[in-house]
Design an enzyme around this catalytic site. Sequence first.
Site, PDB file in Angstrom:
ATOM      1  N   LYS A 123       0.891  -1.178   0.000  1.00 38.03           N
ATOM      2  CA  LYS A 123       0.000   0.000   0.000  1.00 38.03           C
ATOM      3  C   LYS A 123       0.922   1.217   0.000  1.00 38.03           C
ATOM      4  O   LYS A 123       1.468   1.601   1.025  1.00 38.03           O
ATOM      5  CB  LYS A 123      -0.875  -0.029   1.253  1.00 38.03           C
TER       6      LYS A 123
ATOM      7  N   GLU B  27       9.652   1.604  10.577  1.00 38.48           N
ATOM      8  CA  GLU B  27      10.694   2.565  10.188  1.00 38.48           C
ATOM      9  C   GLU B  27      10.047   3.942  10.294  1.00 38.48           C
ATOM     10  O   GLU B  27       9.276   4.339   9.410  1.00 38.48           O
ATOM     11  CB  GLU B  27      11.154   2.308   8.750  1.00 38.48           C
TER      12      GLU B  27
ATOM     13  N   CYS C 120      13.955  11.129   5.968  1.00 38.89           N
ATOM     14  CA  CYS C 120      13.966  10.683   7.366  1.00 38.89           C
ATOM     15  C   CYS C 120      15.360  10.843   7.970  1.00 38.89           C
ATOM     16  O   CYS C 120      15.497  11.049   9.169  1.00 38.89           O
ATOM     17  CB  CYS C 120      13.503   9.241   7.461  1.00 38.89           C
TER      18      CYS C 120
ATOM     19  N   GLU D   5       9.996  16.458  14.335  1.00 38.65           N
ATOM     20  CA  GLU D   5      10.510  16.320  12.969  1.00 38.65           C
ATOM     21  C   GLU D   5       9.936  17.449  12.109  1.00 38.65           C
ATOM     22  O   GLU D   5       8.721  17.604  12.007  1.00 38.65           O
ATOM     23  CB  GLU D   5      10.083  14.955  12.415  1.00 38.65           C
TER      24      GLU D   5
HETATM   25  P1  NAD Z   1       2.432   8.793   7.259  1.00 36.34           P
HETATM   26  O1  NAD Z   1       2.606   8.092   8.542  1.00 36.34           O
HETATM   27  O2  NAD Z   1       1.441   9.884   7.177  1.00 36.34           O
HETATM   28  O3  NAD Z   1       2.003   7.743   6.112  1.00 36.34           O
HETATM   29  C1  NAD Z   1       2.795   6.631   5.799  1.00 36.34           C
HETATM   30  C2  NAD Z   1       1.917   5.578   5.148  1.00 36.34           C
HETATM   31  O4  NAD Z   1       0.982   5.101   6.094  1.00 36.34           O
HETATM   32  C3  NAD Z   1       1.101   6.088   3.963  1.00 36.34           C
HETATM   33  O5  NAD Z   1       1.067   5.099   2.982  1.00 36.34           O
HETATM   34  C4  NAD Z   1      -0.286   6.298   4.570  1.00 36.34           C
HETATM   35  O6  NAD Z   1      -1.332   6.210   3.643  1.00 36.34           O
HETATM   36  C5  NAD Z   1      -0.332   5.157   5.554  1.00 36.34           C
HETATM   37  N1  NAD Z   1      -1.270   5.346   6.666  1.00 36.34           N
HETATM   38  C6  NAD Z   1      -1.769   6.503   7.181  1.00 36.34           C
HETATM   39  N2  NAD Z   1      -2.586   6.242   8.228  1.00 36.34           N
HETATM   40  C7  NAD Z   1      -2.586   4.892   8.386  1.00 36.34           C
HETATM   41  C8  NAD Z   1      -3.203   4.017   9.321  1.00 36.34           C
HETATM   42  N3  NAD Z   1      -4.007   4.441  10.302  1.00 36.34           N
HETATM   43  N4  NAD Z   1      -2.953   2.691   9.209  1.00 36.34           N
HETATM   44  C9  NAD Z   1      -2.127   2.223   8.249  1.00 36.34           C
HETATM   45  N5  NAD Z   1      -1.522   3.008   7.326  1.00 36.34           N
HETATM   46  C10 NAD Z   1      -1.743   4.331   7.404  1.00 36.34           C
HETATM   47  O7  NAD Z   1       3.866   9.275   6.800  1.00 36.34           O
HETATM   48  P2  NAD Z   1       4.251  10.107   5.495  1.00 36.34           P
HETATM   49  O8  NAD Z   1       3.870  11.532   5.666  1.00 36.34           O
HETATM   50  O9  NAD Z   1       3.783   9.386   4.280  1.00 36.34           O
HETATM   51  O10 NAD Z   1       5.848   9.974   5.499  1.00 36.34           O
HETATM   52  C11 NAD Z   1       6.688  10.830   6.190  1.00 36.34           C
HETATM   53  C12 NAD Z   1       7.153  10.176   7.470  1.00 36.34           C
HETATM   54  O11 NAD Z   1       7.803   8.947   7.173  1.00 36.34           O
HETATM   55  C13 NAD Z   1       8.200  11.011   8.195  1.00 36.34           C
HETATM   56  O12 NAD Z   1       7.949  10.953   9.569  1.00 36.34           O
HETATM   57  C14 NAD Z   1       9.499  10.307   7.862  1.00 36.34           C
HETATM   58  O13 NAD Z   1      10.542  10.521   8.784  1.00 36.34           O
HETATM   59  C15 NAD Z   1       9.058   8.891   7.858  1.00 36.34           C
HETATM   60  N6  NAD Z   1      10.000   8.096   7.096  1.00 36.34           N
HETATM   61  C16 NAD Z   1      10.779   7.212   7.781  1.00 36.34           C
HETATM   62  C17 NAD Z   1      11.719   6.482   7.094  1.00 36.34           C
HETATM   63  C18 NAD Z   1      12.596   5.481   7.789  1.00 36.34           C
HETATM   64  O14 NAD Z   1      13.208   4.687   7.103  1.00 36.34           O
HETATM   65  N7  NAD Z   1      12.697   5.471   9.097  1.00 36.34           N
HETATM   66  C19 NAD Z   1      11.879   6.651   5.723  1.00 36.34           C
HETATM   67  C20 NAD Z   1      11.075   7.576   5.072  1.00 36.34           C
HETATM   68  C21 NAD Z   1      10.129   8.285   5.770  1.00 36.34           C
END
Ligand code: NAD
Length: 525
Positions: A171, A244, A278, A376
Site C-alpha cells: 500500500k 521505520e 527521514c 521532525e
Molecule cells: P504517514 O505516517 O502519514 O504515512 C505513511 C503511510 O501510512 C502512507 O502510505 C499512509 O497512507 C499510511 N497510513 C496513514 N494512516 C494509516 C493508518 N491508520 N494505518 C495504516 N496506514 C496508514 O507518513 P508520510 O507523511 O507518508 O511519510 C513521512 C514520514 O515517514 C516522516 O515521519 C518520515 O521521517 C518517515 N520516514 C521514515 C523512514 C525510515 O526509514 N525510518 C523513511 C522515510 C520516511
Amino acid sequence: MQMANNVEFAVSRIASVNPATGEVLGELDTAGPAEVRAAVFRARTAQPDWNVLGVRKRVGVLRRFQQILLALKSDVARRITQEAGKPLIEALLTEVLVVLDAARYLIDNAFEILREQKLPHGNLAMKSKAGRILHEPFGVIGIISPWNYPFSIPATEVLAALVAGNAVVLKPSELTPLIALELQKLLSEAGVPDDVFQVLPGDGAAGAALAGSEIDKLIFTGSVATGRRIAQVAAERLLPVVLELGGKDPMIVLEDADVDVASSGAVWGAFMNAGQTCLSVERCYVHQSLYADFVGACCEKARKLRVGNGMDPGTEIGPMINERQARVVESHLEDAQQRGARVLTGGVRLREFGPTFLAPTVLANVDHSMRIMQEETFGPVLPIMSFSDDAEGVRLANDSNFGLAASVWTNDRAHGERVARQIQAGTVMVNDAVSCFSISEAPHGGVKSSGLGRTHGRWGLEEMVRVKYLDSDRIPRMKKIWWFGYGSGFAGEMKSFLDLLYARSLREKVKAAVNSAGALWRRKL
Ligand code: NAD
C-alpha cells in the site's frame, strides 16, 4: 459501490499530483477493506508456488528486474521527479541507484544468508542432537510506504520479501501511487507473478485495512503517529511488525572539523530532497570555536542553491510535497522565532516557482525548548546551536525522543568514532550524512521513537523469514537420561555432571568426573 468476492465496498479516488506544477498526473480508485482482503487472499494462494521455486530461481528474477530497471532508469527517474518533486539527479542517486544496488546485494547474498545451516552446539549433555537452522518465508507480507522515497523505500523491502519466498501486498502513499504501480510493472516484466506482488493504491484507510487483514507480517515506513497506531493494531493479534519511523537527526561538528567540508555536508544533508528525508540533518551542533565561521559558510552556501522544478537540469531544491507539509515547516519556524530564534537566510515561500516552494533556511539562536529542535520538521531548515565540549555535544544530540541516525564531523576519524559510539541512534556516520541509505549491506532502522527492527542488508532480509530450529537426535533408539524416572539420587548425579561440565580447574574437573562416573555406575547405565 463495487463488488469484490461478493462484498460491497465504497469506492473513493485519489489523485496523483505533480507538486512542482499542480498538474494531475492520474486518478485512481482506492482499495477498500474488501479489496484488501481479496488481494491478501490471492497473495496467500499464489505464495506456495513462488516459494517452491527456491532462492536461486528467485534471484534470477531479481537479476532480470535489475537489468530492466537499468535500461529504463531515465524514464523511472523522470516519473519519480514528476510525482515527488525531487531533482532528477536525486531521483537517480537516491532512488534508482539504491534499488539497483539492493538488487545487487540480494543477487550476491540472498542464497548464502537464507540457505539451511548446521548449528553446532557446545552442550555436552545434548551431544546426540544435530541442529539445523531453516529460514522459512512468513507467507504474505504487507508493506505500507511513505511518499518521500516513493520508489527506493518500497522497492528495497519488496525485493527482500520476494527473494525470501513471500508474496507481498504493497500500500504506497496516497501521494505517490503511480511510481509504485511502475515498480509492479517492472517486477511483473521480470517474472514475478501478478498475485505474488500486488499494489493497492489508497489512503490511510486502505493502510489500516491492510494492517488489520490476514497478513503474516507488516513492514511499515512512515510517521511516528501512524507507527504507534499500527503497533496497537498489531498487538491485538501479535502481528510481527517492522516500524521505520521519523527522525530528528543531529549533526555534531567537533572542534577539529574542516569548516568548509562540514558546512557543505550540512547544507546537503539538511536541504537535499527539500529536507523531506527521514535521515536529513534536522539539527546541527557546532563547537563554539567554529560556530561563527560555520554559520557564515552555511548561509553563503544555502543562498547559492538553485530552487526550481526538479525536471530542470541543475535544480537542487524542489517543492514541498504539498501545502500541508509546507505549513508544518512554517509552523515550526513561527514557533522558533517566537521563542527567540533568528532566521539568517530563507524563512520564506518562493511563490515564483510554485505554491509550495520554501527557501533553504538557516536558523541561529535556537534551543531545545523549540519545536524545531524537538519535532521532525521535514523541510529545508538548518537550525544551528553551539556547544562547548564533546560531552555537551553528545548530551544535546541524545536529548531527543528520536534515534534514527546522526553524523559526527572531524578531521580525526578516531575522535569521530569515539563520539559516534556515544550517540543513541540506529546509524551514526562520521563525515557524511544521509548517504548510508545507499549502502545495501548496512542495516537501516532506528532506536527510541524512530522505530523497531531493520530493513536493508542481512538484517533486513532476516526480517522477511521465520527462523525454524530443526533438532534431530542421532540415536533414535536411546531413551534420554533426563526423561522421567528421576529417582532419589538423580539430583546428586546431576550436580556432579554440572560440576564436570563447567568446573574451571583440572583438579575440580577430575574430582567431578570421578563423582559422575560413580553416580552413573550406581545407576547401572
Ligand atoms: P504517514 O505516517 O502519514 O504515512 C505513511 C503511510 O501510512 C502512507 O502510505 C499512509 O497512507 C499510511 N497510513 C496513514 N494512516 C494509516 C493508518 N491508520 N494505518 C495504516 N496506514 C496508514 O507518513 P508520510 O507523511 O507518508 O511519510 C513521512 C514520514 O515517514 C516522516 O515521519 C518520515 O521521517 C518517515 N520516514 C521514515 C523512514 C525510515 O526509514 N525510518 C523513511 C522515510 C520516511
